[in-house]
Enzyme design. Structure first.
Site, PDB file in Angstrom:
ATOM      1  N   ASN A 218      -4.337 -16.213   7.998  1.00 27.41           N
ATOM      2  CA  ASN A 218      -4.305 -16.857   9.320  1.00 27.41           C
ATOM      3  C   ASN A 218      -2.935 -17.418   9.683  1.00 27.41           C
ATOM      4  O   ASN A 218      -2.588 -17.521  10.861  1.00 27.41           O
ATOM      5  CB  ASN A 218      -5.359 -17.975   9.323  1.00 27.41           C
ATOM      6  CG  ASN A 218      -5.148 -18.969  10.439  1.00 27.41           C
ATOM      7  OD1 ASN A 218      -5.479 -18.710  11.582  1.00 27.41           O
ATOM      8  ND2 ASN A 218      -4.565 -20.124  10.107  1.00 27.41           N
TER       9      ASN A 218
ATOM     10  N   TYR B 113       6.998 -11.269  17.907  1.00 28.51           N
ATOM     11  CA  TYR B 113       5.585 -11.586  17.682  1.00 28.51           C
ATOM     12  C   TYR B 113       4.731 -10.327  17.867  1.00 28.51           C
ATOM     13  O   TYR B 113       3.846 -10.029  17.060  1.00 28.51           O
ATOM     14  CB  TYR B 113       5.157 -12.677  18.661  1.00 28.51           C
ATOM     15  CG  TYR B 113       3.771 -13.230  18.426  1.00 28.51           C
ATOM     16  CD1 TYR B 113       3.521 -14.085  17.363  1.00 28.51           C
ATOM     17  CD2 TYR B 113       2.713 -12.907  19.273  1.00 28.51           C
ATOM     18  CE1 TYR B 113       2.245 -14.601  17.151  1.00 28.51           C
ATOM     19  CE2 TYR B 113       1.444 -13.417  19.074  1.00 28.51           C
ATOM     20  CZ  TYR B 113       1.209 -14.269  18.010  1.00 28.51           C
ATOM     21  OH  TYR B 113      -0.046 -14.781  17.796  1.00 28.51           O
TER      22      TYR B 113
ATOM     23  N   VAL C  84      -5.848 -19.316  22.477  1.00 26.83           N
ATOM     24  CA  VAL C  84      -6.648 -20.320  21.767  1.00 26.83           C
ATOM     25  C   VAL C  84      -5.943 -21.670  21.867  1.00 26.83           C
ATOM     26  O   VAL C  84      -4.727 -21.761  21.637  1.00 26.83           O
ATOM     27  CB  VAL C  84      -6.807 -19.948  20.274  1.00 26.83           C
ATOM     28  CG1 VAL C  84      -7.874 -20.826  19.629  1.00 26.83           C
ATOM     29  CG2 VAL C  84      -7.135 -18.469  20.105  1.00 26.83           C
TER      30      VAL C  84
ATOM     31  N   THR D 164      -4.587 -24.422  20.552  1.00 26.26           N
ATOM     32  CA  THR D 164      -4.102 -25.004  19.288  1.00 26.26           C
ATOM     33  C   THR D 164      -2.655 -25.457  19.507  1.00 26.26           C
ATOM     34  O   THR D 164      -2.050 -25.128  20.539  1.00 26.26           O
ATOM     35  CB  THR D 164      -4.112 -23.967  18.141  1.00 26.26           C
ATOM     36  OG1 THR D 164      -3.096 -22.995  18.409  1.00 26.26           O
ATOM     37  CG2 THR D 164      -5.458 -23.295  17.973  1.00 26.26           C
TER      38      THR D 164
ATOM     39  N   THR E  27       3.824 -23.750  26.662  1.00 33.77           N
ATOM     40  CA  THR E  27       3.870 -24.847  27.630  1.00 33.77           C
ATOM     41  C   THR E  27       5.270 -25.456  27.762  1.00 33.77           C
ATOM     42  O   THR E  27       5.555 -26.122  28.748  1.00 33.77           O
ATOM     43  CB  THR E  27       2.844 -25.943  27.267  1.00 33.77           C
ATOM     44  OG1 THR E  27       3.036 -26.315  25.897  1.00 33.77           O
ATOM     45  CG2 THR E  27       1.420 -25.437  27.424  1.00 33.77           C
TER      46      THR E  27
END
Ligand code: NAD
Length: 268
Positions: free
Chosen positions: A87, A152, A185, A187, A194
């Site tokens: 993860n 990414y 998601v 988190t 943001t």
């Protein structure tokens, strides 16, 4: 009876976010959980909150030595290892032209090489037991191009591809390997988005058919299915949890686009 009774799971990047939600859910379903991360203070708190069914250990997924140590510690502490949840990850929002080699390599090392090292590290005990479930967290960025995140995107496509090859190689030995592809998601990882201003999330929400981001528990529920014997026949597969984001483009202005309940034949 829990869905993971008697199972032992190793969760990377489990100090916070999705990994912590997965650790909590797995433990509540009867599993014992080893949590690894580089955020030691958060990791200790998460494990302590869960109680005796969890332990925390410092673990950098880019280090082969750390992998050897955490797999050995998991077996020593809980007796075996049934589930690996790869993860841990980092996000980087930067156009290709501004992405330095160093920044690119950092993302690849953590997201891609970390996943590769993890699968290799648990192969021994899992093949020895003729059983195991490896769950690799990719992304919707592993299913299509994503503007402004070349490193990414590359890393998450690699995770998706590696999952399929590992699944083929390990299927004869009772080990399943699947990937999960989350959409947005809620988190701490979202601060990578943001930071670019308050409108960013509104713009993204407007493109997600269900109209909002999800909580970490949505991904934890999918991971629970893949960790459990309910998914015994699933391997080499992609499990998308994205609120419909990759189903197609939202074009409400086009003829035929449904904008009200009656448009979809619901007249009650
Ligand atoms: P998060 O930032 O809250 O959690 C990521 C965790 O990985 C952190 O605890 C971090 O310390 C850990 N980590 C980073 N580098 C590490 C290293 N070298 N070794 C060990 N641990 C390391 O974000 P999250 O949303 O919980 O992310 C979990 C996974 O989900 C990641 O693989 C991420 O790429 C993926 N994902 C997230 C989203 C999202 O919208 N949040 C969407 C798609 C996929």
């Amino acid at each position: 009876m829990g869905r993971l009774d008697g199972k032992v799971a190793l969760i990377t990047g489990g100090a916070r976010g999705q990994g912590a939600a997965e650790a909590r859910l797995f433990a509540s379903e009867g599993a014992e959980v080893m949590i690894g991360d580089v955020l030691d203070a958060d990791g200790e708190v998460t494990a302590k909150d869960i109680g005796d069914a969890a332990a925390y250990r410092h673990h950098d997924v880019t280090s082969e030595v750390d992998w050897e140590a955490i797999v050995a510690a998991t077996v020593e502490t809980f007796g075996k290892i049934d589930v690996l949840l790869n993860n841990a990850g980092v996000f980087l929002v930067l156009p290709m032209a501004m992405t330095t080699l160093e920044a690119y390599e950092r993302v690849i090392r953590i997201n891609q090489i970390g996943t590769f090292l993890g699968m290799k590290a648990v192969m021994g005990p899992m093949v020895g037991a003729n059983a195991g479930s490896i769950i690799n967290i990719s992304s919707v960025a592993g299913l299509r191009g994503s503007q402004g995140s070349i490193a990414y995107t590359a890393s998450k496509w690699a995770v998706r591809g590696m999952t399929k090859t590992a699944a083929l190689e390990l299927a004869p030995f009772g080990v399943r390997v699947n990937s999960i592809h989350p959409g947005i998601v809620d988190t701490p990882m979202l601060t990578e988005l943001t930071q670019y201003g308050p409108d960013v999330m509104d713009n993204i929400r407007a493109r997600i058919p269900v109209g909002k981001e999800m909580g970490a528990e949505e991904i934890a529920n999918m991971a629970l299915f893949l960790a459990s014997d309910d998914s015994a026949h699933c391997t080499g597969a992609e499990f998308v949890v994205d609120g419909g984001w990759t189903a197609g483009d939202i074009e409400p202005a086009l003829p035929g686009a449904a904008t009200s309940r009656s448009d979809i034949g619901y007249n009650a």
